[in-house]
Design an enzyme around this catalytic site. Structure first.
Site, mmCIF file in Angstrom:
data_model
loop_
_atom_site.group_PDB
_atom_site.id
_atom_site.type_symbol
_atom_site.label_atom_id
_atom_site.label_comp_id
_atom_site.label_asym_id
_atom_site.label_seq_id
_atom_site.Cartn_x
_atom_site.Cartn_y
_atom_site.Cartn_z
ATOM 1 C CD GLU A 110 12.430 0.025 10.604
ATOM 2 O OE1 GLU A 110 12.802 0.959 11.339
ATOM 3 O OE2 GLU A 110 13.077 -1.018 10.463
ATOM 4 N N GLY A 145 -4.636 1.471 4.361
ATOM 5 C CA GLY A 145 -3.571 0.962 5.244
ATOM 6 C C GLY A 145 -4.187 0.322 6.469
ATOM 7 C CD GLU A 161 9.823 12.198 12.387
ATOM 8 O OE1 GLU A 161 8.632 11.828 12.363
ATOM 9 O OE2 GLU A 161 10.767 11.458 12.055
ATOM 10 C CE LYS A 168 -1.820 2.946 2.212
ATOM 11 N NZ LYS A 168 -1.525 4.375 1.938
ATOM 12 C CB CYS A 178 12.849 8.140 9.651
ATOM 13 S SG CYS A 178 13.757 6.895 8.727
HETATM 14 P P1 NAD Z 1 2.245 8.542 7.875
HETATM 15 O O1 NAD Z 1 2.339 7.784 9.153
HETATM 16 O O2 NAD Z 1 1.307 9.672 7.779
HETATM 17 O O3 NAD Z 1 1.844 7.558 6.676
HETATM 18 C C1 NAD Z 1 2.612 6.404 6.372
HETATM 19 C C2 NAD Z 1 1.711 5.425 5.632
HETATM 20 O O4 NAD Z 1 0.673 4.983 6.510
HETATM 21 C C3 NAD Z 1 1.004 5.997 4.402
HETATM 22 O O5 NAD Z 1 1.005 5.010 3.384
HETATM 23 C C4 NAD Z 1 -0.425 6.240 4.909
HETATM 24 O O6 NAD Z 1 -1.401 6.201 3.899
HETATM 25 C C5 NAD Z 1 -0.593 5.082 5.870
HETATM 26 N N1 NAD Z 1 -1.612 5.270 6.912
HETATM 27 C C6 NAD Z 1 -2.143 6.423 7.375
HETATM 28 N N2 NAD Z 1 -3.029 6.165 8.363
HETATM 29 C C7 NAD Z 1 -3.029 4.827 8.546
HETATM 30 C C8 NAD Z 1 -3.695 3.955 9.460
HETATM 31 N N3 NAD Z 1 -4.533 4.407 10.387
HETATM 32 N N4 NAD Z 1 -3.440 2.634 9.379
HETATM 33 C C9 NAD Z 1 -2.541 2.154 8.480
HETATM 34 N N5 NAD Z 1 -1.900 2.933 7.593
HETATM 35 C C10 NAD Z 1 -2.125 4.258 7.627
HETATM 36 O O7 NAD Z 1 3.740 8.983 7.548
HETATM 37 P P2 NAD Z 1 4.217 9.928 6.356
HETATM 38 O O8 NAD Z 1 3.867 11.333 6.695
HETATM 39 O O9 NAD Z 1 3.808 9.348 5.057
HETATM 40 O O10 NAD Z 1 5.818 9.731 6.467
HETATM 41 C C11 NAD Z 1 6.623 10.448 7.340
HETATM 42 C C12 NAD Z 1 6.887 9.675 8.606
HETATM 43 O O11 NAD Z 1 7.483 8.410 8.307
HETATM 44 C C13 NAD Z 1 7.869 10.349 9.533
HETATM 45 O O12 NAD Z 1 7.386 10.291 10.848
HETATM 46 C C14 NAD Z 1 9.135 9.524 9.385
HETATM 47 O O13 NAD Z 1 10.000 9.571 10.487
HETATM 48 C C15 NAD Z 1 8.589 8.177 9.174
HETATM 49 N N6 NAD Z 1 9.582 7.332 8.513
HETATM 50 C C16 NAD Z 1 10.190 6.355 9.239
HETATM 51 C C17 NAD Z 1 11.161 5.575 8.659
HETATM 52 C C18 NAD Z 1 11.865 4.501 9.431
HETATM 53 O O14 NAD Z 1 12.391 3.610 8.801
HETATM 54 N N7 NAD Z 1 11.904 4.542 10.749
HETATM 55 C C19 NAD Z 1 11.497 5.761 7.326
HETATM 56 C C20 NAD Z 1 10.869 6.772 6.621
HETATM 57 C C21 NAD Z 1 9.889 7.545 7.221
#
Ligand code: NAD
Length: 489
Positions: free
Chosen positions: A260, A222, A393, A184, A294
């Protein structure tokens, strides 16, 4: 014909490239120009349902889960096909993600594609069956074995910041382990996923249903993966707030959850370090991809007596790292992904002022760019580690400099965070750097500029930065189950 000409407004479900069942699409936007690049298939619940059903059938009803040689061959084939499309894929990544081109030759494309080969190598050499020897519990002489088996259907949910890195760091190990996958994609970067889906469907022998790619503007898809009982593992990368929801939603069906999440990593400079060199690296790191990583270090912990020297070095370095066109090979700091993300970063810049901080440089939009979601590289000073901008963050090119009073204090400040994803330590004496690195409660640490990133190196977080490890043998094993078997000796 290019992938784009063939069409990226499709899902991959059960081996078929097709539009959303409703025919709906949504726009994907170039964050550097704010222009609509084109459209992506806007899947709904019924499409996700079909994708999960296909992944379940492929896992339960085909030899994918048991035929290691076939999987290894298919993964290498996928790596080669993605490499053959490298030029177009790197271009799409710069357009859709706003990723500076230099990064597409590294972690934004070339490296994670090459890492598919590492996943194949791990599967090929892995000890799938371990002899645990003989014993006679309760007097029954037995020969015991440990079998490792694929965990089942994986729901992979990913963010937009490094879409290929994160999509492929889930797909590669999950497929190598024998799982089937529903990917997804993030709503802001659907093409990064649909292009990979098209290549899988048209240029590899990966069987129908083994990989399903779902793009949607709706986050609820998701959530659907987290709750559906046909999914065995949810592999999630994204924010800590969403990760919490995924973990809670997955608890009903008690599926395995791999997370992650976010970070607020510290860059620790000890008082015998080359402060100018260390601060140059700290500035470069936080500007890379406009801070949208991240594991990027966003708190700079400087020795109090050398604080001003460190601030001056960061300001000098940031002056040469200004936000620019991601197509320019010299650009380090491109745009933020969206207007929404820029609003979020600007909200934190306003908060920094409200909390009593000031900007040693930056603090707003670059004056020479009136289109694109750009923010200037910014150094915040005058705040302590208890300020919200030092604890939350931001996900932009914003570094917060904080003074420390020696090695113990620096480590305590670094660890005074809800997160524990990554960190850096610089010291003149490598033993001091190592001593601090060992005490940092984070999943990765860079010592004096070393780089830990690699397909063979486990990556993940302590504390609220996650659960589990991605990449390397540990990452591969996240997608396996363990089965102990005994027979009469
Ligand atoms: P987000 O949490 O808003 O979304 C991530 C994904 O989750 C998207 O595909 C979104 O559609 C989906 N999603 C949203 N609500 C959901 C739910 N209730 N259930 C399941 N899925 C859902 O994050 P973002 O804004 O897309 O990305 C930025 C964040 O990702 C930052 O906090 C960053 O630190 C983190 N990140 C972490 C890593 C790591 O490896 N630790 C790597 C990259 C990014």
């Amino acid at each position: 014909m290019s992938l784009r000409d063939e069409g990226l407004d499709v899902l991959l479900v059960d081996g078929e490239l097709r539009p959303a069942a409703s025919g709906a699409t949504f726009a994907t936007v170039d964050p550097a120009t704010e222009e609509v690049l084109g459209s992506a298939a806007d899947a709904a619940g019924e499409d996700m349902d079909a994708a999960i059903a296909a992944a379940r059938r492929a896992f339960d009803g085909s030899s994918w889960s048991t035929d290691v040689d076939r999987r290894v061959r298919c993964l290498r084939q996928l790596r080669d096909a993605l490499q053959a499309h490298g030029e177009e894929m790197r271009g799409l990544t710069t357009s859709e993600v706003g990723a500076p081109t230099f990064l597409t030759h590294g972690p934004q494309y070339d490296l994670p594609v090459a890492d598919l080969g590492i996943a194949a190598d791990i599967a090929e050499s892995y000890e799938w069956r371990t002899d645990l020897g003989q014993a006679a519990p309760l007097g029954i002489a037995s020969r015991r074995w440990l079998l490792r088996e694929p965990a089942g259907v994986v729901g992979a949910v990913t963010p937009w910041n490094f879409p290929h890195q994160i999509n492929l760091a889930k797909l590669g190990p999950a497929l190598a382990a024998g799982c089937t996958v529903v990917l997804k994609a993030a709503p802001d970067t659907p093409w990064a996923a649909s292009a990979v889906g098209r290549i899988i469907a048209t240029e590899t022998d990966i069987p129908p249903g083994v990989v399903n790619v779902v793009t949607s503007s709706d986050h609820a898809l998701g959530a659907q993966l987290s709750t559906d009982p046909r999914v065995d593992v949810v592999s999630f990368t994204g924010s800590t707030a969403t990760g919490r929801k995924v973990m809670a939603a997955a608890s009903d069906s008690l599926k395995k959850v791999f997370l992650e999440l976010g970070g607020k990593s510290a860059f620790v400079v000890l008082d015998d370090a080359d402060v100018a060199a260390a601060c140059g690296m700290a500035a470069f790191t936080v500007c890379t991809h406009a801070g949208q990583g991240c594991a990027i270090t966003t708190r700079l912990l400087l020795p109090r007596a050398r604080f001003d020297e460190g601030v001056d070095a960061v300001v000098a370095a940031m002056a040469g790292l200004g936000a620019g066109d991601p197509w320019d090979p010299g650009t380090i700091c491109g745009p933020l992904i969206s207007a929404r993300q820029r609003d979020r970063v600007e909200g934190y810049l306003a908060l920094a002022r409200e909390e009593g901080g000031s900007f040693a440089c930056g603090g707003g939009r670059p004056p020479d760019r009136d289109t694109g979601f750009f923010v200037e590289p910014t150094l915040v000073v005058g705040l302590g580690n208890d300020a919200r901008v030092a604890r939350e963050e931001i996900f932009g090119p914003v570094l917060v400099a904080i003074p420390h009073d020696g090695d113990d204090d620096a480590v305590a400040l670094a660890n005074d965070s809800d997160y524990g994803l990554s960190g850096s330590v610089y010291a003149g004496d490598p033993d001091r750097a190592w001593a601090a690195a060992r005490r940092m409660r984070t999943g990765t640490v860079s010592v004096n500029g070393g780089l830990w990133y690699g397909g063979d190196v486990p990556f993940g977080g302590y504390k609220q930065s996650g659960v589990g490890r991605e990449m390397g043998v540990l990452g591969f094993e996240e997608y396996t189950e363990a089965k102990s078997v005994a027979e009469p000796a």
